[in-house]
Design a protein around this motif. Structure first.
Motif, PDB file in Angstrom:
ATOM      1  N   ALA A   1       0.823  -1.217   0.000  1.00 45.22           N
ATOM      2  CA  ALA A   1       0.000   0.000   0.000  1.00 45.22           C
ATOM      3  C   ALA A   1       0.849   1.255   0.000  1.00 45.22           C
ATOM      4  O   ALA A   1       0.371   2.333  -0.370  1.00 45.22           O
ATOM      5  CB  ALA A   1      -0.923  -0.010   1.214  1.00 45.22           C
ATOM      6  N   THR A   2       2.093   1.155   0.413  1.00 43.41           N
ATOM      7  CA  THR A   2       2.982   2.309   0.435  1.00 43.41           C
ATOM      8  C   THR A   2       4.189   2.032  -0.430  1.00 43.41           C
ATOM      9  O   THR A   2       4.507   0.882  -0.745  1.00 43.41           O
ATOM     10  CB  THR A   2       3.450   2.617   1.867  1.00 43.41           C
ATOM     11  OG1 THR A   2       4.135   1.469   2.395  1.00 43.41           O
ATOM     12  CG2 THR A   2       2.261   2.950   2.762  1.00 43.41           C
ATOM     13  N   GLY A   3       4.895   3.110  -0.821  1.00 41.76           N
ATOM     14  CA  GLY A   3       6.087   2.945  -1.632  1.00 41.76           C
ATOM     15  C   GLY A   3       5.791   3.093  -3.112  1.00 41.76           C
ATOM     16  O   GLY A   3       4.631   3.196  -3.531  1.00 41.76           O
ATOM     17  N   ASN A   4       6.852   3.113  -3.916  1.00 40.07           N
ATOM     18  CA  ASN A   4       6.742   3.291  -5.356  1.00 40.07           C
ATOM     19  C   ASN A   4       7.316   2.092  -6.094  1.00 40.07           C
ATOM     20  O   ASN A   4       8.065   1.300  -5.528  1.00 40.07           O
ATOM     21  CB  ASN A   4       7.481   4.566  -5.788  1.00 40.07           C
ATOM     22  CG  ASN A   4       6.919   5.806  -5.110  1.00 40.07           C
ATOM     23  OD1 ASN A   4       5.725   5.883  -4.831  1.00 40.07           O
ATOM     24  ND2 ASN A   4       7.778   6.786  -4.841  1.00 40.07           N
ATOM     25  N   VAL A   5       6.963   1.982  -7.368  1.00 42.33           N
ATOM     26  CA  VAL A   5       7.446   0.904  -8.225  1.00 42.33           C
ATOM     27  C   VAL A   5       8.323   1.514  -9.312  1.00 42.33           C
ATOM     28  O   VAL A   5       7.898   2.457  -9.998  1.00 42.33           O
ATOM     29  CB  VAL A   5       6.277   0.127  -8.855  1.00 42.33           C
ATOM     30  CG1 VAL A   5       6.808  -0.933  -9.821  1.00 42.33           C
ATOM     31  CG2 VAL A   5       5.413  -0.509  -7.781  1.00 42.33           C
ATOM     32  N   GLY A   6       9.512   1.009  -9.442  1.00 41.73           N
ATOM     33  CA  GLY A   6      10.437   1.514 -10.441  1.00 41.73           C
ATOM     34  C   GLY A   6      10.798   0.468 -11.462  1.00 41.73           C
ATOM     35  O   GLY A   6      11.060  -0.681 -11.120  1.00 41.73           O
ATOM     36  N   ILE A   7      10.803   0.862 -12.738  1.00 44.39           N
ATOM     37  CA  ILE A   7      11.267   0.002 -13.823  1.00 44.39           C
ATOM     38  C   ILE A   7      12.386   0.756 -14.520  1.00 44.39           C
ATOM     39  O   ILE A   7      12.174   1.843 -15.059  1.00 44.39           O
ATOM     40  CB  ILE A   7      10.137  -0.326 -14.818  1.00 44.39           C
ATOM     41  CG1 ILE A   7       9.001  -1.079 -14.110  1.00 44.39           C
ATOM     42  CG2 ILE A   7      10.676  -1.147 -15.995  1.00 44.39           C
ATOM     43  CD1 ILE A   7       7.825  -1.398 -15.019  1.00 44.39           C
ATOM     44  N   GLY A   8      13.584   0.206 -14.465  1.00 42.55           N
ATOM     45  CA  GLY A   8      14.743   0.882 -15.028  1.00 42.55           C
ATOM     46  C   GLY A   8      15.335   1.903 -14.082  1.00 42.55           C
ATOM     47  O   GLY A   8      16.225   2.667 -14.474  1.00 42.55           O
ATOM     48  N   THR A   9      14.843   1.947 -12.860  1.00 41.63           N
ATOM     49  CA  THR A   9      15.381   2.857 -11.858  1.00 41.63           C
ATOM     50  C   THR A   9      15.270   2.208 -10.480  1.00 41.63           C
ATOM     51  O   THR A   9      14.328   1.461 -10.223  1.00 41.63           O
ATOM     52  CB  THR A   9      14.627   4.203 -11.867  1.00 41.63           C
ATOM     53  OG1 THR A   9      15.132   5.034 -10.813  1.00 41.63           O
ATOM     54  CG2 THR A   9      13.135   4.002 -11.669  1.00 41.63           C
ATOM     55  N   THR A  10      16.232   2.491  -9.627  1.00 39.78           N
ATOM     56  CA  THR A  10      16.187   1.981  -8.253  1.00 39.78           C
ATOM     57  C   THR A  10      15.686   3.029  -7.279  1.00 39.78           C
ATOM     58  O   THR A  10      15.610   2.767  -6.084  1.00 39.78           O
ATOM     59  CB  THR A  10      17.593   1.525  -7.819  1.00 39.78           C
ATOM     60  OG1 THR A  10      18.502   2.633  -7.927  1.00 39.78           O
ATOM     61  CG2 THR A  10      18.084   0.371  -8.692  1.00 39.78           C
ATOM     62  N   ASN A  11      15.355   4.195  -7.791  1.00 37.67           N
ATOM     63  CA  ASN A  11      14.876   5.271  -6.932  1.00 37.67           C
ATOM     64  C   ASN A  11      13.633   5.916  -7.543  1.00 37.67           C
ATOM     65  O   ASN A  11      13.654   7.072  -7.972  1.00 37.67           O
ATOM     66  CB  ASN A  11      15.983   6.315  -6.734  1.00 37.67           C
ATOM     67  CG  ASN A  11      15.592   7.370  -5.710  1.00 37.67           C
ATOM     68  OD1 ASN A  11      14.801   7.112  -4.798  1.00 37.67           O
ATOM     69  ND2 ASN A  11      16.138   8.571  -5.875  1.00 37.67           N
ATOM     70  N   PRO A  12      12.526   5.170  -7.620  1.00 41.84           N
ATOM     71  CA  PRO A  12      11.320   5.706  -8.251  1.00 41.84           C
ATOM     72  C   PRO A  12      10.746   6.873  -7.449  1.00 41.84           C
ATOM     73  O   PRO A  12      10.658   6.823  -6.231  1.00 41.84           O
ATOM     74  CB  PRO A  12      10.368   4.503  -8.264  1.00 41.84           C
ATOM     75  CG  PRO A  12      10.834   3.640  -7.146  1.00 41.84           C
ATOM     76  CD  PRO A  12      12.320   3.808  -7.096  1.00 41.84           C
ATOM     77  N   GLY A  13      10.361   7.918  -8.147  1.00 45.09           N
ATOM     78  CA  GLY A  13       9.803   9.089  -7.491  1.00 45.09           C
ATOM     79  C   GLY A  13       8.294   9.163  -7.546  1.00 45.09           C
ATOM     80  O   GLY A  13       7.690  10.081  -6.981  1.00 45.09           O
ATOM     81  N   TYR A  14       7.668   8.214  -8.229  1.00 41.33           N
ATOM     82  CA  TYR A  14       6.220   8.196  -8.374  1.00 41.33           C
ATOM     83  C   TYR A  14       5.715   6.785  -8.094  1.00 41.33           C
ATOM     84  O   TYR A  14       6.500   5.843  -7.966  1.00 41.33           O
ATOM     85  CB  TYR A  14       5.799   8.641  -9.776  1.00 41.33           C
ATOM     86  CG  TYR A  14       6.294  10.018 -10.130  1.00 41.33           C
ATOM     87  CD1 TYR A  14       5.567  11.160  -9.785  1.00 41.33           C
ATOM     88  CD2 TYR A  14       7.509  10.181 -10.806  1.00 41.33           C
ATOM     89  CE1 TYR A  14       6.031  12.431 -10.108  1.00 41.33           C
ATOM     90  CE2 TYR A  14       7.984  11.449 -11.130  1.00 41.33           C
ATOM     91  CZ  TYR A  14       7.232  12.569 -10.778  1.00 41.33           C
ATOM     92  OH  TYR A  14       7.699  13.805 -11.087  1.00 41.33           O
ATOM     93  N   LEU A  15       4.402   6.636  -8.015  1.00 43.71           N
ATOM     94  CA  LEU A  15       3.832   5.309  -7.798  1.00 43.71           C
ATOM     95  C   LEU A  15       4.361   4.320  -8.832  1.00 43.71           C
ATOM     96  O   LEU A  15       4.669   3.180  -8.512  1.00 43.71           O
ATOM     97  CB  LEU A  15       2.307   5.377  -7.856  1.00 43.71           C
ATOM     98  CG  LEU A  15       1.613   6.089  -6.692  1.00 43.71           C
ATOM     99  CD1 LEU A  15       0.107   6.112  -6.924  1.00 43.71           C
ATOM    100  CD2 LEU A  15       1.930   5.390  -5.378  1.00 43.71           C
ATOM    101  N   LEU A  16       4.461   4.786 -10.092  1.00 44.86           N
ATOM    102  CA  LEU A  16       5.072   3.981 -11.146  1.00 44.86           C
ATOM    103  C   LEU A  16       6.033   4.872 -11.911  1.00 44.86           C
ATOM    104  O   LEU A  16       5.642   5.883 -12.488  1.00 44.86           O
ATOM    105  CB  LEU A  16       4.010   3.417 -12.099  1.00 44.86           C
ATOM    106  CG  LEU A  16       4.547   2.607 -13.299  1.00 44.86           C
ATOM    107  CD1 LEU A  16       5.358   1.420 -12.819  1.00 44.86           C
ATOM    108  CD2 LEU A  16       3.399   2.157 -14.188  1.00 44.86           C
TER     109      LEU A  16
END
Length: 269
Positions: A41-56
């Motif tokens: 429920a918390t946190g972000n998902v990153g594709i191609g990045t280890t520091n996602p700044g958005y939900l995706l």
């Protein structure tokens, strides 16, 4: 005897370990299957990045990459991208509470042939109905404010509101084109038998009182309300054709006077 007991103990431990491991695999598989389509429920998902700044957060880096959305869909559409709100209580009835980008196969808002695809941007209104502000047809046509299966709307350029909503296209600025074709009725009625051609004396009196031609809006009215090109061209053509009739009458009068003058000269010879 002791060796048999130790053997039995080792066998029991082996069986217990095997059963426990199998149970763990089963539980893990069940949990993974059950949770395969959800994220915390918390946190972000990153594709191609280890520091996602958005939900995706997708980072394609220096490569040309993107997102592909494809399916065979149902009889209406191949796939949809939907933007909605969770709570619609404060959404005014009759206004959109859901916006969609739809890759369609039925031409619902575009009148596209059913065996061709279209990309249609539309909204679902709270209480029922649709608006379709932007539609791309398979032949390259772009439809703005479609009225097929949708509420009528207008197109505004360079402005956000209209003083007169009867205009389908309202532009705040100049428009440049090589040619504009305006549907009009023409003014052939001026040449119909029985047309009431105003007397020039009446036209002179009207112009003296109003400072513009009869049948033509004043400059102040044109500045305030504007004027349709088709209507303006028809009225101007009417005035031109009236001038032709005046010229014909004047020529007849001049010819008649010249004949009378010629007769007077003969009588005086």
């Amino acid at each position: 005897m002791r060796a048999d007991i130790q053997h039995s103990t080792r066998l029991y431990n082996t069986i217990r370990t095997s059963v426990t491991f199998s149970w763990l695999i089963a539980v893990t598989a069940t949990v993974c299957i059950a949770q395969s389509n959800t994220f915390p429920a918390t946190g972000n998902v990153g594709i191609g990045t280890t520091n996602p700044g958005y939900l995706l957060h997708l980072n394609a880096g220096a490569n040309r990459k993107g997102i592909t959305l494809s399916s065979d869909g149902n009889t209406n559409a191949y796939s949809d991208l939907v933007f909605g709100v969770t709570t619609t209580t404060n959404i005014q009835s009759g206004t959109p509470d859901q916006w969609l980008i739809s890759h369609r196969k039925d031409g619902y808002f575009s009148d596209n042939p059913s065996n061709q695809t279209s990309l249609e941007f539309y909204a679902v209104k709270k209480g029922g109905g649709y608006i379709a502000p932007l539609v791309f047809k398979s032949n390259g046509d772009i439809i703005l404010a479609s009225t097929k299966n949708a509420s009528s709307a207008n197109v505004l350029i360079g402005k956000t509101t209209q003083q007169n909503t009867s205009y389908k296209l309202d532009v705040n600025g100049k428009i440049r084109a090589n040619e504009i074709n305006v549907n009009t009725t023409g003014a052939d009625f001026v040449f119909e038998p029985g047309y009431d051609l105003p007397l020039l004396s009446d036209v002179e009196a009207y112009v003296g009182n109003h400072r513009h031609l009869p049948g033509i809006p004043s400059a102040a009215e044109m500045q305030r309300e504007g004027m349709g090109l088709g209507d303006l061209n028809t009225r101007l053509l009417q005035k031109i054709e009236e001038l032709v009739l005046y010229a014909i009458e004047q020529e007849k009068r001049i010819n008649r006077l010249e004949k009378e003058l010629a007769n007077l000269k003969k009588c005086n010879e």
